[in-house]
Write an enzyme that holds these catalytic residues in place. Structure first.
Site, PDB file in Angstrom:
ATOM      1  N   ASP A  92      18.267   3.643  -8.055  1.00 55.18           N
ATOM      2  CA  ASP A  92      17.811   4.861  -8.722  1.00 55.18           C
ATOM      3  C   ASP A  92      18.994   5.818  -8.805  1.00 55.18           C
ATOM      4  OD1 ASP A  92      18.102   6.064  -6.263  1.00 55.18           O
ATOM      5  OD2 ASP A  92      15.971   6.344  -5.901  1.00 55.18           O
ATOM      6  N   SER A  93      18.837   6.879  -9.560  1.00 56.91           N
ATOM      7  CA  SER A  93      19.990   7.727  -9.889  1.00 56.91           C
ATOM      8  C   SER A  93      20.325   8.746  -8.810  1.00 56.91           C
ATOM      9  CB  SER A  93      19.721   8.478 -11.188  1.00 56.91           C
ATOM     10  OG  SER A  93      18.707   9.444 -10.981  1.00 56.91           O
ATOM     11  N   GLY A  94      19.456   8.885  -7.816  1.00 51.05           N
ATOM     12  CA  GLY A  94      19.654   9.936  -6.820  1.00 51.05           C
ATOM     13  C   GLY A  94      19.029  11.252  -7.226  1.00 51.05           C
ATOM     14  N   GLY A  95      18.529  11.313  -8.463  1.00 52.26           N
ATOM     15  CA  GLY A  95      17.932  12.556  -8.961  1.00 52.26           C
ATOM     16  C   GLY A  95      16.783  13.042  -8.098  1.00 52.26           C
ATOM     17  N   ASP A 146      17.995  12.020 -14.023  1.00 51.81           N
ATOM     18  CA  ASP A 146      16.922  12.848 -14.591  1.00 51.81           C
ATOM     19  C   ASP A 146      16.504  13.906 -13.582  1.00 51.81           C
ATOM     20  OD1 ASP A 146      15.861  11.039 -12.749  1.00 51.81           O
ATOM     21  OD2 ASP A 146      13.892  11.066 -13.701  1.00 51.81           O
ATOM     22  N   GLN A 194       9.791  11.462 -18.689  1.00 48.28           N
ATOM     23  CA  GLN A 194       9.294  12.556 -17.854  1.00 48.28           C
ATOM     24  C   GLN A 194       8.201  13.311 -18.623  1.00 48.28           C
ATOM     25  OE1 GLN A 194       9.672  13.206 -14.727  1.00 48.28           O
ATOM     26  NE2 GLN A 194      11.432  11.951 -14.141  1.00 48.28           N
ATOM     27  N   ASP A 271       8.041   0.083  -7.393  1.00 47.32           N
ATOM     28  CA  ASP A 271       8.709   0.190  -6.096  1.00 47.32           C
ATOM     29  C   ASP A 271       8.027   1.290  -5.306  1.00 47.32           C
ATOM     30  OD1 ASP A 271      10.780   2.763  -5.545  1.00 47.32           O
ATOM     31  OD2 ASP A 271      10.071   2.526  -7.598  1.00 47.32           O
ATOM     32  N   HIS A 340       5.317  -8.147   7.151  1.00 53.60           N
ATOM     33  CA  HIS A 340       3.961  -8.481   6.685  1.00 53.60           C
ATOM     34  C   HIS A 340       3.573  -7.653   5.455  1.00 53.60           C
ATOM     35  CE1 HIS A 340      -0.237  -8.933   6.109  1.00 53.60           C
ATOM     36  NE2 HIS A 340      -0.328  -7.616   6.189  1.00 53.60           N
TER      37      HIS A 340
END
Length: 376
Positions: A92-95, A146, A194, A271, A340
């Site tokens: 992911d972009s870290g945004g 974003d 978005q 995710d 698990h």
């Protein structure tokens, strides 16, 4: 990257496909374990491969940029070489992390100035910089930079944020297309829809993202506190607009029921930290429902954790033993529960895929949503 759509469900928008990358194929619908700092918490790469049966994992740009840092990752030959994971990786972009630092960051048109949560040092993330960082990390799929709006937020804020995300996306695309991968394999850039929970903004954003004609698309800014029905409504609308021949990724989602409903709405990739985070707190997701392993009722239950899924830890260890480890705060408890839960999530999307292929998905989904939401 290529996406091959192989099967569709006649009663819903669910679909099965294959995402082809230079690090291997990903069979969709798929769940992607989150390895924030280059590690899925408490789980070895070997266990991810053979027990969880993960096909792709996530890394986090913000955390990896701060630690171990880009110098180390580049010397290693990228994140795949650094952590030994030979299959696909998405970063992911870290945004989301940067915008979570509400008190210590400043947003401008240029990008975001923020302070590290580790040592308070000052850093800047711009669309161009984040593309360069993700080139160095070397994931197969990288995300556009974003702004993830909080929930609730006002329409005006959501609109301005979305418009800036779109302007940033143009800069991300320009930089990405001007540069090449560093490690001899291809990378692909996913834009992010978005618009918070406002229908007209979501529609506008989805249309803009679709017009960019990238190899895959993501839906962001959901699962941030809004009611589930609102999340489904926004997802439903967006998947109607995003192209059918590209994979769709619903970011940060979610519970097993959320994932099943998302699949029915035409989402291919998911995710969430929930399976590992909840595992560390003693919550198990099973093929029969949800277990709080700390409860007294499991104290002398010597049956396996879950014989319904094909996972070593789930069929080898008993509920009573896992409860004992959890109460005693043994590290092994977090390992067993994490493996698990992840194995269950991968089993669940694998089952969904089989049901889509056999044309039985919708009826099965309705039954499974009730089952996986039941507290045992």
């Amino acid at each position: 990257m290529k996406f091959i759509l192989t099967d569709t469900d006649p009663q819903s928008k669910a679909r099965a496909g294959i995402v082809k990358t230079d690090h291997g194929d990903i069979e969709t619908p798929i769940f992607m374990p989150v390895g924030t700092a280059g590690s899925v918490k408490a789980v070895h790469q070997r266990e991810l491969t053979y027990d969880v049966k993960a096909q792709i994992i996530l890394g986090n740009t913000y955390h990896l940029y701060l630690r171990p840092g880009l110098d180390v990752l580049e010397k290693a030959g990228g994140l795949h070489k650094f952590n030994g994971w030979s299959k696909p990786i998405l970063t992911d972009s870290g945004g989301y992390q940067v915008f979570s630092l509400a008190g210590t960051r400043k947003i401008t048109e240029e990008g975001v100035v923020f302070k590290s949560h580790i040592d308070g040092s000052k850093h800047v993330f711009s669309p161009e910089g984040v593309m360069d960082i993700q080139r160095t990390i070397g994931a197969d799929i990288i995300m556009a930079f974003d702004e993830c709006t909080p929930y609730p937020c006002e329409f005006g804020y959501a609109r301005n944020s979305m418009e800036m995300t779109h302007r940033w996306l143009k800069r991300c695309i320009a930089r990405f297309d001007q540069t090449e991968g560093k490690y001899g394999y291809s990378q692909t850039l996913f834009p992010i829809v978005q618009g918070s929970v406002f229908k007209d903004l979501r529609k506008q954003s989805a249309e803009f993202i679709a017009s960019c004609e990238r190899e895959g698309n993501a839906i962001g800014g959901l699962s941030v506190g809004e009611p589930a029905e609102m999340m489904y409504e926004m997802t439903d609308m967006v998947t109607d607009i995003l192209p059918k021949d590209k994979p769709r990724y619903l970011m940060g989602v979610g519970t097993p029921a959320n994932i099943l409903e998302g699949i029915a709405l035409g989402v291919d990739m998911f995710d969430c930290v929930m399976p590992t985070r909840n595992a560390r707190n003693g919550m198990l997701f099973t093929s029969e429902g949800i277990i709080n392993i700390r409860n007294e009722k499991w104290k002398d239950d010597f049956s396996p954790i879950d014989t319904g899924i094909n996972s070593y830890v789930s069929s080898f260890y008993s509920k009573a033993y896992l409860r004992h480890l959890t109460i005693a705060k043994e590290i092994l408890a977090a390992q067993i529960a994490s493996i698990h839960n992840l194995a269950f999530y991968l089993w669940l999307v694998g089952q969904a895929r089989e049901k889509i292929k056999s044309g039985e998905f919708s009826a099965w989904k309705d039954q499974m949503v009730k089952k996986v939401s039941t507290r045992l």
